[in-house]
Design an enzyme around this catalytic site. Structure first.
Site, PDB file in Angstrom:
ATOM      1  N   SER A  93       0.827  -1.194   0.000  1.00  0.00           N
ATOM      2  CA  SER A  93       0.000   0.000   0.000  1.00  0.00           C
ATOM      3  C   SER A  93       0.867   1.252   0.000  1.00  0.00           C
ATOM      4  CB  SER A  93      -0.908   0.004   1.239  1.00  0.00           C
ATOM      5  OG  SER A  93      -1.441   1.289   1.492  1.00  0.00           O
ATOM      6  N   LYS A  94       0.562   2.179  -0.898  1.00  0.00           N
ATOM      7  CA  LYS A  94       1.274   3.453  -0.915  1.00  0.00           C
ATOM      8  C   LYS A  94       1.067   4.199   0.397  1.00  0.00           C
ATOM      9  CE  LYS A  94       0.669   4.009  -5.929  1.00  0.00           C
ATOM     10  NZ  LYS A  94       0.046   4.814  -7.000  1.00  0.00           N
ATOM     11  N   ARG A  95      -0.164   4.168   0.893  1.00  0.00           N
ATOM     12  CA  ARG A  95      -0.474   4.918   2.109  1.00  0.00           C
ATOM     13  C   ARG A  95       0.200   4.314   3.327  1.00  0.00           C
ATOM     14  NH1 ARG A  95      -6.674   5.980   3.412  1.00  0.00           N
ATOM     15  NH2 ARG A  95      -6.378   7.181   1.492  1.00  0.00           N
TER      16      ARG A  95
END
Length: 504
Positions: free
Chosen positions: A252-254
């Site tokens: 996940s980028k976040r």
């Protein structure tokens, strides 16, 4: 008979990489690009880059730039390039074709609530009976009056129809058509959905193979319906296992931050060819289980049959919960997957001195050190075996870039089984003998070993004080090669400074 998209029968497959510019280039997207590229090059086909940029609210110029920045660093070229946002008319033509065949209908209530009569076996919304059964005349009247509508695909719900396709990785796939919702082709603002735009472009560009992430597997049933409704034979699908974090969650980028961005690996000092090698081993393996492979070797060995079904783990160090994510250019080495680090070190050792030197020089200069190409070429052999990432040059060879060494503990000058007095004698002797010797490996070796005999000490006890004096630390490249690069003037100046420190 449906028109075929598959040109593989002529031995020239057409594959595409279709990123959505809603953030940086993700490592999973990079792997998808690499697998498509390898398949195209392995089979003499065409590699197409298509930006799926129809989501105008989320797409940004920064994201587009990040994607191209990452792909250009990888150094893998493509043959054709398109922007989906420039192909809207083509998308609407396919939607109209499907609508005129009676295989789509206008839904004037796109913001449905999903009543019980519209729910599937799992309580999911499937269709709005009132809209699906609306007469064509009434539909035309309301559309002509300017009433907004979404255009939905009329999924067949009678006769127990099965939607099926054979995936090159996951095998035979099938699903009852009655379990698929009447998905939108056009939104109420007239914009095409991902499903329609992707299929319309794939059909128009004659894409023969679609290689993409396993998270798109469920979308493929809808895409098969679209292709067939528009009169095209679906391409060959191959879905890749997901890349997951050490805890098994999807990258996940976040949550995982810079560690899933391609440019992070570039900035950390990975070689693009080593990074490509690493990504290839995440979900694919050659028949002989090799690990370190060059790009030509990867092209020669790649096949869809070698792709695994199990998700592939990227063994990076998880960020601590509650602590801010570090900037991409300051992630410590142990953050990265150990195999990625190992592969990078192996690829570094495989480079010629000239090639490696050219790659190290910009990093050194960007750090504020002016080093000539000639000097960098002399430094590189000293550190090639000592670095794992390109940026390690800044720590492995920092003493070769500065005029003055930073302070160090004078106790470091004391040789094993020696004392401060011995260290001082060694340095004073070195100052004398090095003043006249030729600064080449063999003369330096012979002179300092002879000096050790004259002092009645071991060679190692002679070398350590000199090494610390000229490098500022015990752990450094081979002494004689280091002295060659430093030269007589710098060497003697640093030995003089060390004598002053040892006297305090």
């Amino acid at each position: 008979m449906p028109e075929t998209l598959n040109s593989a029968s002529q031995g020239k497959p057409r594959v595409r990489f279709a990123p959505s510019p809603t953030g940086f280039l993700h490592v999973g997207s990079a792997r998808t690009f690499i697998f498509n590229w390898l398949y195209a090059r392995r089979n003499g086909g065409t590699m197409i880059l298509r930006l799926d940029d129809t989501d105008v609210e989320r797409n940004t110029d920064a994201s587009v730039n990040s994607i191209f920045e990452g792909l250009q660093w990888l150094g893998l070229s493509w043959d054709e390039e398109y922007k989906q946002s420039e192909r809207g008319e083509l998308h609407r033509q396919m939607a109209e074709t499907i609508f005129q065949k009676g295989l789509a209908y206008r839904d004037f209530t796109p913001a449905h609530t999903g009543g019980s009569e519209r729910s599937g076996a799992q309580g999911t919304w499937l269709f709005n009976p009132g809209m699906r059964e609306l007469s064509r005349a009434e539909s035309d009247r309301r559309a002509a009056a300017g009433e907004p509508f979404a255009l939905r695909f009329r999924v067949p719900r009678e006769g127990g129809q099965i939607v099926r396709f054979t995936d090159a990785v996951y095998g035979e796939q099938m699903k009852a058509a009655a379990d698929i919702e009447d998905f939108a082709l056009l939104r109420s603002d007239g914009m095409p959905t991902y499903h329609l735009a992707s299929c319309a472009d794939d059909a128009d560009l004659c894409i023969s193979h679609i290689i993409r992430g396993q998270d798109h597997l469920s979308n493929t049933y809808k895409h098969v319906l679209i292709f067939e409704a528009a009169g095209f034979m679906p391409p060959q699908f191959a879905h890749l296992p997901l890349l997951v974090a050490p805890d098994g969650t999807k990258l996940s980028k976040r949550r995982h931050g810079p560690i899933v961005s391609v440019t992070t690996y570039r900035d950390a000092g990975f070689l693009p060819e080593a990074f490509i090698n690493f990504l290839c081993l995440l979900g694919w393996s050659p028949k002989n289980d090799r690990e370190q492979m060059s790009l030509p070797e990867l092209i020669d060995a790649f096949s869809l049959e070698g792709i695994n079904r199990a998700n592939a783990v990227v063994n990076f160090k998880e960020p601590d919960v509650g602590r801010p994510l570090l900037p991409a250019n300051s992630l410590p080495e142990d953050t990265f997957d150990p195999k990625a680090i190992w592969l990078n070190a192996e690829h570094i050792r495989g480079l010629s001195i000239e090639d490696l030197s050219q790659r190290l020089l910009p990093i050194v200069r960007e750090a504020g050190f002016y080093v000539t190409p000639e000097k960098m070429l002399r430094i590189t052999p000293l550190i090639r075996e000592r670095i794992k990432l390109l940026r390690d040059v800044l720590t492995a060879a920092d003493f070769l870039f500065v005029d003055q060494l930073p302070p160090y503990d004078p106790a470091e000058l004391i040789p094993q089984k020696g004392d401060a007095a011995m260290a001082k004698r060694v340095l004073e002797k070195a100052k004398v003998v090095l003043a006249n010797v030729e600064f080449k490996h063999d003369p330096l070796d012979q002179t300092l070993r002879s000096a050790a005999q004259e002092l009645g000490i071991k060679a190692g006890q002679m070398f350590q004080p000199i090494r610390v004096a000229v490098c500022g630390r015990k752990n450094a490249p081979p002494l004689f090669e280091t002295l060659e690069v430093l030269g007589r003037e710098t060497t003697l100046a640093r030995i003089e400074q060390a004598i002053s420190r040892s006297a305090k």
